[in-house]
Design an enzyme around this catalytic site. Structure first.
Site, short mmCIF file in Angstrom:
data_model
loop_
_atom_site.label_atom_id
_atom_site.label_comp_id
_atom_site.label_asym_id
_atom_site.label_seq_id
_atom_site.Cartn_x
_atom_site.Cartn_y
_atom_site.Cartn_z
N LYS A 101 1.88 7.90 0.64
CA LYS A 101 2.29 7.87 2.04
C LYS A 101 3.68 8.48 2.19
O LYS A 101 4.46 8.45 1.25
CB LYS A 101 2.35 6.41 2.51
CG LYS A 101 1.00 5.77 2.71
CD LYS A 101 1.14 4.41 3.34
CE LYS A 101 -0.22 3.74 3.50
NZ LYS A 101 -1.09 4.40 4.49
N ARG B 53 -11.16 -0.20 2.25
CA ARG B 53 -12.63 -0.23 2.29
C ARG B 53 -13.22 -0.39 0.89
O ARG B 53 -14.32 -0.90 0.74
CB ARG B 53 -13.15 1.02 3.00
CG ARG B 53 -12.85 2.30 2.28
CD ARG B 53 -12.96 3.51 3.18
NE ARG B 53 -11.80 3.64 4.08
CZ ARG B 53 -11.70 4.60 4.99
NH1 ARG B 53 -12.66 5.49 5.15
NH2 ARG B 53 -10.62 4.67 5.75
N ASP C 152 0.84 -1.20 0.00
CA ASP C 152 0.00 0.00 0.00
C ASP C 152 0.88 1.25 0.00
O ASP C 152 1.33 1.70 1.05
CB ASP C 152 -0.91 -0.02 1.24
CG ASP C 152 -1.82 1.21 1.30
OD1 ASP C 152 -1.88 1.95 0.29
OD2 ASP C 152 -2.46 1.41 2.35
N ASP D 20 0.17 -4.96 4.55
CA ASP D 20 -1.24 -4.60 4.34
C ASP D 20 -2.07 -5.77 3.80
O ASP D 20 -3.23 -5.61 3.44
CB ASP D 20 -1.32 -3.38 3.41
CG ASP D 20 -2.49 -2.47 3.74
OD1 ASP D 20 -3.04 -2.60 4.85
OD2 ASP D 20 -2.85 -1.64 2.89
N GLU E 57 -7.96 2.74 0.62
CA GLU E 57 -8.24 1.77 -0.44
C GLU E 57 -8.83 0.47 0.10
O GLU E 57 -9.57 -0.21 -0.60
CB GLU E 57 -6.96 1.48 -1.23
CG GLU E 57 -6.03 0.39 -0.67
CD GLU E 57 -5.42 0.75 0.66
OE1 GLU E 57 -5.45 1.93 1.04
OE2 GLU E 57 -4.92 -0.15 1.36
N1 BES Z 1 -3.25 0.20 5.23
C1 BES Z 1 -3.57 1.48 5.71
C2 BES Z 1 -3.81 1.51 7.20
C3 BES Z 1 -2.60 1.47 8.08
C4 BES Z 1 -1.80 2.58 8.25
C5 BES Z 1 -2.31 0.35 8.78
C6 BES Z 1 -0.71 2.54 9.09
C7 BES Z 1 -1.23 0.29 9.65
C8 BES Z 1 -0.43 1.38 9.81
C9 BES Z 1 -4.83 1.99 5.03
O1 BES Z 1 -5.01 1.60 3.72
C10 BES Z 1 -4.75 3.47 5.04
O2 BES Z 1 -3.87 3.98 4.43
N2 BES Z 1 -5.65 4.13 5.74
C11 BES Z 1 -5.64 5.55 5.85
C12 BES Z 1 -7.05 6.05 5.71
C13 BES Z 1 -7.15 7.54 5.63
C14 BES Z 1 -6.58 8.02 4.32
C15 BES Z 1 -8.59 7.92 5.76
C16 BES Z 1 -5.08 5.90 7.22
O3 BES Z 1 -5.49 5.28 8.20
O4 BES Z 1 -4.23 6.78 7.31
ZN ZN Z 2 -4.10 -0.11 3.16
MN MN Z 3 -3.98 2.89 2.39
#
Ligand code: BES
Ligand code: ZN
Ligand code: MN
Length: 501
Positions: A281, A355, A274, A292, A353
């Site tokens: 990121k 969801r 991801d 992920d 992504e």
């Molecule tokens: N895979 C990530 C969630 C994640 C982030 C897990 C850090 C473990 C550590 C997910 O796809 C994601 O990026 N979520 C975002 C959502 C936001 C953009 C609303 C997040 O949590 O920052």
């Molecule tokens: Zn993710």
């Molecule tokens: Mn993500």
């Protein structure tokens, strides 16, 4: 490592060591009787000169002479007897295991009643021992050229003095070892980097793993075209910026004596990397986004446990897997996509992504008329901020199911904590252009993500587990944990117990 319960007169193995749990308030005569190598006066001196008093976890190593039947003896200070709770038992066992390793001890003998009194159950003590050893001695060195062979700790012999405890112990070993295999599978596959563990690799694993068991389980793989034909446009939108193709795997397990008619469905998020997509990121710790796909790994691990234990159930495991990357075809903020359910979603952040994949898998699950659906996903950083690595976040539309999952976590080290899905979050997800937004703004991120999913899980009882904080450990001992494999395996064991099978 093997655990072997024994009752009396057992022929000792070579390179053995006997462990004695000793309490500070135990009198020396009883210690002398137990340990049987030194007289009280000598024991007194040993304790005096080895800083034993008020030193919980202190160990004394005794090399024995020919009078003893053991090669070595370890005494470990377990503190005051009435204070010896399970958390202390765990500390003691961890300390002992490290000592066994350090001293290359291969065969351990211990009397389980040194550590069991009050209402503590032998079953959970043995499960704890298995769990601790699996956690402590796990390492993933597949890609290091020098492989260190571990030869210590072959067998742990556990003395048991009655038939009832013997059976409990046997059952704990059976359950503990079967669960361990599922956990190990999930850890191993999660630790593999994304250049090797690609979407294709992941679904192939889910198929090959069950080749031997074709009677009870059929695995069907779906390629990108199949996914397109199912109109899973949200899932495909995530994948469209990657050179690697998306895949889905459906593992259909049906035991001839299944106690449930309608299947239990497990759904796993399998993003093999991801990057965040165009909402990219930061580079700090971005390597960890190979994890992920831990939700998908957990689903396969749990299926492995179910199949190998031949549980009389009907369970379908579904994993959706792809990469979230960037190229000229990437999903862009502002884009609107139509999900399999026909609901439209406006993308405000391409990093939300998970969801998008899950919503289509949840809709797909409807056609099996499931008894319950459980999805497992490393879904939000917000869940990590809320709970850290102490517990996975749980969301559910069924109080009963929520209670059952909570019960499963009671005696194990795979915790969950219920988080709210308040009605008010509905507003957070309101779009000016589509039916829904894919993010709910700055606050309550784990809840708004779950709220988004709940739109697609209206037709059945559903649990969502956000494992973003629990699926792996960061830092020096970085590694996947295999959570929540133990939790859900336990849930299945409880389910069968409830049905008296
Ligand atoms: N895979 C990530 C969630 C994640 C982030 C897990 C850090 C473990 C550590 C997910 O796809 C994601 O990026 N979520 C975002 C959502 C936001 C953009 C609303 C997040 O949590 O920052
Ligand atoms: Zn993710
Ligand atoms: Mn993500």
């Amino acid at each position: 490592m093997k655990i072997i319960p024994y009752q009396e007169n057992f022929k000792l193995s070579k390179n053995n060591c006997r462990v004695f749990g000793i309490y500070e308030d135990e009198d020396l005569c009883s210690v002398e009787k137990k340990v049987k190598i030194y007289k009280v006066s000598v024991m007194k001196n040993i304790f005096k000169y080895s800083n034993w008093k008020e030193n919980f976890g202190k160990t004394i190593f005794l090399h024995t002479n020919f009078q003893s039947k053991y090669d070595r003896i370890i005494l470990i200070n377990c503190g005051i007897k009435k204070n010896f709770q399970n958390n202390l038992f765990i500390l003691i066992i961890k300390k002992l295991f490290l000592l066994f390793k350090e001293n290359n001890i291969q065969n351990i003998y211990m009397n389980i009643y040194d550590f069991i009194f009050n209402k503590s159950k032998i079953y959970w003590k043995i499960r704890d021992i298995i769990n601790i050893s699996q956690d402590l001695f796990y390492s993933f060195k597949e890609y290091q050229s020098k492989i260190q062979k571990i030869s210590f700790l072959k067998k742990i012999f556990i003395k048991i003095n009655n038939e009832k405890d013997f059976l409990s112990c046997k059952k704990a070993i059976l359950h503990g070892c079967a669960i361990s295999k599922g956990v190990k599978f999930a850890k191993d596959i999660s630790n593999i980097p994304s250049n090797i563990c690609t979407p294709k690799y992941l679904v192939k694993k889910s198929k090959n793993l069950f080749k031997k068991y074709t009677n009870n389980i059929q695995v069907q793989l779906f390629n990108q075209n199949d996914i397109k034909n199912l109109r899973m446009n949200a899932f495909l939108a995530v994948s469209q910026g990657s050179c690697k193709k998306a895949y889905m795997s459906r593992m259909n397990y049906c035991h001839k004596n299944a106690i449930n008619k309608n299947p239990i469905i497990l759904i796993g998020k399998g993003v093999t990397f991801d990057s965040g997509g165009l909402s990219i990121k930061p580079s700090y710790m971005m390597d960890e986004m190979k994890y992920d796909m831990c939700g998908a790994a957990a689903v396969i691990g749990i299926m492995k446990f179910i199949v190998q234990s031949d549980l009389p159930l009907r369970v379908i495991g579904i994993i959706g897997t792809c990469e979230n990357m960037i190229n000229g075809n990437s999903l862009k903020p502002g884009d609107i996509i139509q999900t399999m359910s026909k609901k439209t979603v406006e993308i405000l952040n391409t990093d939300a992504e998970g969801r998008l994949i899950l919503c289509d898998l949840l809709t797909y699950a409807e056609k099996f008329d499931p008894m319950i659906v459980i999805d497992i996903a490393t879904l939000t950083g917000s869940c990590v901020a809320t709970l850290g690595n102490a517990a996975s976040g749980l969301f559910s539309n069924s109080k009963i199911l929520e209670k059952e999952i909570k019960k499963a976590s009671k005696n194990i080290h795979d915790k969950i904590w219920s988080l709210p899905n308040f009605k008010i979050y509905k507003k957070y997800l309101k779009s000016n252009f589509a039916d829904l937004l894919n993010i709910g703004g700055k606050y309550a991120g784990a809840s708004t993500a779950a709220y988004f999913l709940s739109y697609f899980a209206k037709k059945y009882k559903w649990v969502h587990l956000d494992i973003a904080g629990t699926a792996w450990r960061t830092g020096k001992n970085k590694s996947a944990t295999g959570q929540p494999v133990t939790l859900l395996c336990q849930y299945f064991l409880n389910l069968l117990k409830k049905n008296k099978l």
